[in-house]
Design a protein around this motif. Structure first.
Motif, PDB file in Angstrom:
ATOM      1  N   PRO A  54       0.597  -1.050  -0.524  1.00  0.00           N
ATOM      2  CA  PRO A  54       0.094   0.008  -0.123  1.00  0.00           C
ATOM      3  C   PRO A  54       0.598   1.157   0.313  1.00  0.00           C
ATOM      4  O   PRO A  54       0.319   2.198  -0.504  1.00  0.00           O
ATOM      5  N   THR A  55       1.949   0.946   0.823  1.00  0.00           N
ATOM      6  CA  THR A  55       3.237   2.620   0.138  1.00  0.00           C
ATOM      7  C   THR A  55       4.249   2.350  -0.547  1.00  0.00           C
ATOM      8  O   THR A  55       4.578   2.987  -0.679  1.00  0.00           O
ATOM      9  N   GLY A  56       4.340   1.465  -1.452  1.00  0.00           N
ATOM     10  CA  GLY A  56       4.479   2.000  -2.534  1.00  0.00           C
ATOM     11  C   GLY A  56       5.526  -0.180  -3.333  1.00  0.00           C
ATOM     12  O   GLY A  56       5.234  -1.071  -2.396  1.00  0.00           O
ATOM     13  N   LEU A  57       6.569   0.055  -3.505  1.00  0.00           N
ATOM     14  CA  LEU A  57       6.897  -0.965  -3.492  1.00  0.00           C
ATOM     15  C   LEU A  57       8.231  -1.820  -2.283  1.00  0.00           C
ATOM     16  O   LEU A  57       8.273  -1.171  -1.674  1.00  0.00           O
ATOM     17  N   LEU A  58       8.199  -2.555  -2.762  1.00  0.00           N
ATOM     18  CA  LEU A  58       8.678  -4.047  -0.962  1.00  0.00           C
ATOM     19  C   LEU A  58       9.430  -3.397  -0.372  1.00  0.00           C
ATOM     20  O   LEU A  58       9.514  -2.969   0.528  1.00  0.00           O
ATOM     21  N   PHE A  59      10.766  -2.918  -1.233  1.00  0.00           N
ATOM     22  CA  PHE A  59      12.100  -2.821  -0.824  1.00  0.00           C
ATOM     23  C   PHE A  59      12.836  -1.353  -1.671  1.00  0.00           C
ATOM     24  O   PHE A  59      13.735  -1.128  -1.622  1.00  0.00           O
ATOM     25  N   GLY A  60      11.845  -0.485  -1.725  1.00  0.00           N
ATOM     26  CA  GLY A  60      12.066   0.961  -2.651  1.00  0.00           C
ATOM     27  C   GLY A  60      12.902   0.265  -3.683  1.00  0.00           C
ATOM     28  O   GLY A  60      12.655   0.006  -4.767  1.00  0.00           O
ATOM     29  N   PRO A  61      14.132   1.616  -3.784  1.00  0.00           N
ATOM     30  CA  PRO A  61      15.526   1.469  -5.496  1.00  0.00           C
ATOM     31  C   PRO A  61      15.561  -0.303  -4.925  1.00  0.00           C
ATOM     32  O   PRO A  61      16.082   0.006  -6.456  1.00  0.00           O
ATOM     33  N   GLU A  62      15.408  -0.615  -4.179  1.00  0.00           N
ATOM     34  CA  GLU A  62      16.726  -2.390  -4.538  1.00  0.00           C
ATOM     35  C   GLU A  62      15.753  -3.198  -4.914  1.00  0.00           C
ATOM     36  O   GLU A  62      16.245  -3.687  -6.017  1.00  0.00           O
ATOM     37  N   THR A  63      14.357  -2.806  -5.082  1.00  0.00           N
ATOM     38  CA  THR A  63      12.975  -3.897  -5.732  1.00  0.00           C
ATOM     39  C   THR A  63      13.365  -3.359  -7.608  1.00  0.00           C
ATOM     40  O   THR A  63      12.339  -3.701  -8.388  1.00  0.00           O
ATOM     41  N   ALA A  64      13.188  -1.619  -7.398  1.00  0.00           N
ATOM     42  CA  ALA A  64      13.027  -1.329  -9.036  1.00  0.00           C
ATOM     43  C   ALA A  64      14.113  -1.713  -9.183  1.00  0.00           C
ATOM     44  O   ALA A  64      14.037  -2.310 -10.532  1.00  0.00           O
ATOM     45  N   ASP A  65      15.743  -1.622  -8.922  1.00  0.00           N
ATOM     46  CA  ASP A  65      16.099  -1.721  -9.299  1.00  0.00           C
ATOM     47  C   ASP A  65      16.434  -3.548  -9.924  1.00  0.00           C
ATOM     48  O   ASP A  65      17.220  -4.098 -11.306  1.00  0.00           O
TER      49      ASP A  65
END
Length: 568
Positions: free
Chosen positions: A354-365
């Motif tokens: 609900p607040t975004g990707l699970l672990f932010g930049p690391e997950t997006a990468d």
């Protein structure tokens, strides 16, 4: 009579597991048989268990002989290919005992460790194991060369000098372990914290209590030649200990074990890599379905420790492993290549919160790196295609904004910043909330989703001009949504009592469903219109006969106003 009730079980270790070989009636004969097994250079260990039957029929077991060893293999062992390191270098010998350093060792020496069933902790704190590593082919020099190269490849220092510095630290670590090896230390027979208190009195200027406690632990772990055996022992110690520092030390060693292939046993059978990665995230949150695990009670204890948030270092280790698996060349669905895209989509759904990707930049990468292996193009064009494909895999454009903001803060953004920024053209072409957010969401969920995107963009590392353009567009879409759906008007229904209308409107503003901007201003303007009515306070408490209750209702409302941004 006692001798008639005693028997001796001879066990031999193979592939890190103990198995019974024979049952004998005489202790000397049993020990001799165990030692005979040890004559085989491929034998990993042998031990004798004395089984004595009491008069009441119960059996008492006692180990009377045990010897384990590292079996020499027939060929050289090489370091694993490691292409990235933590940003912070180890500058002094003590830095090499840290979590990041041990994680790198786990990756570099993975092949060696899988053969010998030793953890980085055992290598660092047990001199005999460290000496075996140093004597193993060119394993250590190769690892030092690799680390020195990676840490100086961008022009930060000289590779040769860095190599010499690392070797000096290795020599210092080895000398410290040699001195500790000669010390008589207590065994770990009770709780870890009890042992810690015992060694605290033996600490001196060269070794502190933490170091000695880890030496004692490594001496015990080295005799457990299986990952499940080590994990079970460590988890039991952590579960049974209430001392936070003791659990903190154990957490680091549990992370060492989770760097091994034991994770596959913990997760149990999984249909494909995508499913296994999802289960790693489940385990990191303490939500692994343990009934499918092959690790038995160890998995249950590990789940419990993660659930209770007692293993932060192990959690990061597990998450890092999951991200590296996402980025790897291994197929997400090996059995059916035609379902690779479907497996990727399932993985994307798993990392959305609900607040975004699970672990932010690391997950997006990780997700975007995986996509570079799935698109046809290569090079810079492949990066652009991967960014577009990953954006398209998000459930809607609002989540796409969050993804782009996270990606811009990751390593992937190096050399791809313009391509990431160009994706916002898709947001600027959006004119209504149906194009920005999923259509099956409720009105509240849509506003929350759009606001999440607005806040992510406002806090991102993009240029100020781009941030202003995108946030203004999202705000305009939300304002139009309020108008078209008459959301504020529905909350401020004129047939409802003034108190109910005011509370509903203020709660709406305080709920976080709108960002600061035109949409929020529209909602607040409606509230201000109510607040400016003549004798508002008196009308607000109409119908509350008790003066004390009326005053409390007014106080609560004014506190709600503050939370909604109407000042103090």
């Amino acid at each position: 009579m006692a001798a008639e009730r005693a028997s001796y079980e001879v066990q031999v270790m193979k592939d890190g597991r103990w198995g019974a070989q024979s049952f004998l009636e005489d202790e000397k004969t049993a020990v001799a048989a165990a030692k005979k097994y040890l004559n085989d250079k491929k034998c990993e260990g042998a031990k004798v268990i004395r089984n004595w039957m009491r008069a009441d029929g119960t059996v008492v077991e006692k180990e009377v002989f045990c010897e384990t060893r590292t079996v020499k293999d027939d060929g050289p062992v090489r370091i694993a290919q490691v292409d990235s390191l933590p940003p912070t270098k180890c500058e002094v010998p003590d830095d090499y005992f840290g979590d990041d350093a041990r994680n790198v060792m786990n990756r570099l020496f993975r092949t060696y460790m899988e053969k010998t069933f030793v953890t980085p902790t055992e290598l660092m704190y047990n001199f005999k194991e460290l000496k075996r590593l140093q004597d193993k082919d060119t394993l250590l020099p190769s690892a030092v060369d690799r680390v020195a190269f990676l840490q100086t490849k961008d022009g930060e220092g000289d590779s040769k000098s860095r190599r010499e510095d690392i070797f000096k630290s290795v020599d210092a670590v080895s000398a410290k372990a040699r001195k500790a090896d000669a010390m008589t230390l207590p065994k770990l027979t009770g709780s870890f914290s009890d042992m810690y208190r015992a060694v605290s009195g033996m600490a001196n200027g060269e070794v502190d209590a933490d170091y000695l406690a880890m030496v004692v632990l490594s001496r015990e772990l080295v005799n457990l030649r299986s990952w499940i055996g080590k994990l079970d022992r460590l988890c039991r110690l952590a579960v049974e200990d209430s001392d936070p520092h003791a659990v903190e030390l154990l957490d680091g060693v549990i992370a060492d074990v989770l760097g091994a292939n034991v994770v596959q046993e913990i997760l149990g059978w999984q249909p494909n890599l995508a499913s296994a990665i999802g289960r790693m995230f489940d385990l990191a949150d303490g939500n692994l379905p343990v009934e499918t695990s092959d690790a038995g009670e160890s998995a249950e204890m590990l789940n419990r420790l993660f659930k209770e948030k007692k293993l932060p270092t192990s959690r990061l280790c597990l998450i890092d492993r999951a991200h590296r698996q996402i980025k790897s060349a291994n197929p997400l669905n090996r059995s059916d290549s035609s379902k690779e895209l479907e497996a990727f989509g399932n993985l994307v759904q798993r990392v959305l919160t609900p607040t975004g990707l699970l672990f932010g930049p690391e997950t997006a990468d990780a997700l975007t790196s995986r996509q570079t292996r799935m698109v046809v193009e290569g090079g810079a064009a492949g990066k652009r295609a991967a960014i577009a494909a990953t954006f398209g895999a998000m459930p809607d454009k609002a989540f796409g904004v969050v993804y782009l903001c996270d990606l811009a803060a990751s390593e992937f953004a190096q050399g791809a910043a313009d391509d990431i920024a160009a994706m916002f053209d898709r947001i600027m072409d959006t004119t209504n909330i149906g194009q920005l957010c999923q259509r099956n969401l409720t009105p509240k969920e849509r506003m929350i989703r759009a606001t999440m995107a607005h806040k992510a963009m406002a806090a991102s590392c993009f240029p100020a001009e781009l941030k202003a353009q995108v946030t203004e567009r999202i705000d305009s879409i939300l304002e139009r949504y309020l108008i078209d759906e008459q959301i504020v008007e529905k909350l401020d229904h004129h047939e409802s009592p003034l108190r109910d209308r005011a509370v509903r409107l203020v709660q709406f503003c305080a709920a976080g469903v709108l960002p600061e901007g035109k949409a929020m201003t529209r909602a607040r303007t409606r509230i201000l219109g109510l607040l400016r009515q003549k004798d508002f306070d008196a009308h607000f408490v109409e119908g509350i006969p008790d003066p004390a209750r009326a005053q409390k209702a007014l106080r609560d409302f004014h506190q709600l106003l503050v939370r909604a941004g109407f000042g103090g």
